[in-house]
Scaffold this active site. Structure first.
Site, PDB file in Angstrom:
ATOM      1  N   GLY A 181       0.828  -1.200  -0.339  1.00 24.92           N
ATOM      2  CA  GLY A 181       0.223  -0.365   0.232  1.00 24.92           C
ATOM      3  C   GLY A 181       0.558   1.174   0.260  1.00 24.92           C
ATOM      4  N   GLY A 183       2.757   2.544  -2.430  1.00 25.62           N
ATOM      5  CA  GLY A 183       2.963   3.567  -3.709  1.00 25.62           C
ATOM      6  C   GLY A 183       2.202   4.676  -3.909  1.00 25.62           C
ATOM      7  CB  CYS A 186      -0.498   1.456  -4.513  1.00 34.17           C
ATOM      8  SG  CYS A 186      -1.662  -0.219  -3.218  1.00 34.17           S
TER       9      CYS A 186
END
Length: 347
Positions: A181, A183, A186
């Protein structure tokens, strides 16, 4: 249900404390690392930065450009076997030894992976990637790939806790990819409520991996060279970059003209854009867990990778580390509530 009371930290929660240094210049810092991998026994040397296995980042062109800097590329899994054949036949060993072959975990992925690896003895690295590395299916697939390709260097993920790092290494992974998570494109943490602050994940997972003779990749969460340095300082053996390497002429993203400016499409691999392109849309039983953004065209990636490496060299001089290998030993993190002065905007 239970609650863990320990505070977990991301890159924005800390700075690195400076220390005395005998280094006179950034040019004295060696960013190359040499690793001998646990299961394969292979040795690799280079700058341990990896272009993320996203189809708007890790193209064949990106691999060619980054290899000149001794940097790796986890080429995305959506190239065909025929396209791989053309690439492998046209490149030297110096390029191919810095390439990771990405794979999902289906039977078709396994067959395709084996066909690609058979093209050259220089293709030594495999990147097995699924969003939820806590699946027993991933562990079984790692065992299957290790049995079929005992000579290959296998990375697998993504996970964020030491228990799963240990399980994947025991199953046959040389390297474990860490990050759920963090990114820039993301949205897993928003859609699912699941995740782990990236710096704490790196620190804890590195401790688990190194105890078994394995390595980790810190995957995601870096938005500047300082974050890359913090990841290395926290114990990451490799750092994987997506958004920082997106938007370049080598990235492979779709180029769009908007208001007279060149823009490049960049999206997460669980986004609506990715699933429309590769899976015929978002399946009814799931939600898209990624964004699609337009980035200003940034020219050649050479300038960006030089800037990142220059920043990490500078970090090393501030803490007295003559090599990247020494950085984690010389790193003391301080918790902070501010990072930089933005009175005239961000860098």
């Amino acid at each position: 249900m239970r609650i863990e009371q320990d505070l977990k930290l991301g890159f924005k929660d800390v700075l690195i404390r400076p220390k005395r240094s005998t280094l006179k210049s950034r040019s004295q810092v060696d960013l190359n690392r040499q690793f001998t991998f646990k299961h394969s026994g292979k040795t690799w040397s280079g700058v341990p930065i990896i272009a993320a296995n996203m189809d708007s980042v890790a193209s064949f062109k990106m691999a060619i450009s980054l290899a000149k800097h001794n940097v790796m590329t986890a080429v995305h899994k959506h190239y065909s076997v025929e396209q791989w054949g053309e690439f492998v036949s046209s490149q030297t060993a110096d390029v191919l030894k810095h390439v990771m072959v990405s794979s999902g975990t289906s039977d078709a992925d396994f067959i395709k992976l084996s066909e690609i690896l058979a093209m050259s003895e220089e293709l030594n690295f495999i990147c097995i990637d699924i969003a939820n590395g806590y699946s027993e299916h991933l562990v079984d697939y790692v065992r299957k790939v290790r049995q079929a390709h005992p000579q290959a260097v296998i990375s697998a993920g993504n996970v964020v806790t030491g228990d799963m790092v240990e399980e994947l290494i025991i199953a046959g992974a040389d390297i474990v990819k860490v990050g759920i998570g963090p990114g820039s494109v993301c949205t897993t943490r928003v859609k699912t409520g699941v995740g782990y602050p990236q710096l704490s994940a790196i620190i804890e997972c590195a401790d688990a991996a190194h105890g078994l003779g394995g390595q980790i990749i810190g995957d995601g969460g870096c938005s500047c060279a300082g974050d890359v340095a913090k990841a290395f300082g926290g114990g990451a053996d490799f750092v994987m970059l997506g958004g920082m390497l997106a938007g370049h002429e080598q990235s492979g993203g779709e180029v769009i003209e908007q208001d007279g400016k060149m823009m490049v499409k960049f999206y997460g691999m669980s986004s609506q854009s990715a699933m429309d392109k590769h899976s015929g849309g978002v399946a009814k039983y799931r939600a898209a867990e990624g964004k699609t953004v337009l980035l200003p065209f940034r020219g050649s990636v050479d300038n960006t990778i030089n800037d990142i490496m220059g920043g990490v060299r500078s970090t090393c001089t501030y803490v007295g580390a003559a090599s990247l290998k020494e950085l984690t030993k010389r790193t003391t993190f301080i918790r902070v509530q501010e990072q930089e002065n933005n009175v005239y905007g961000k860098e």
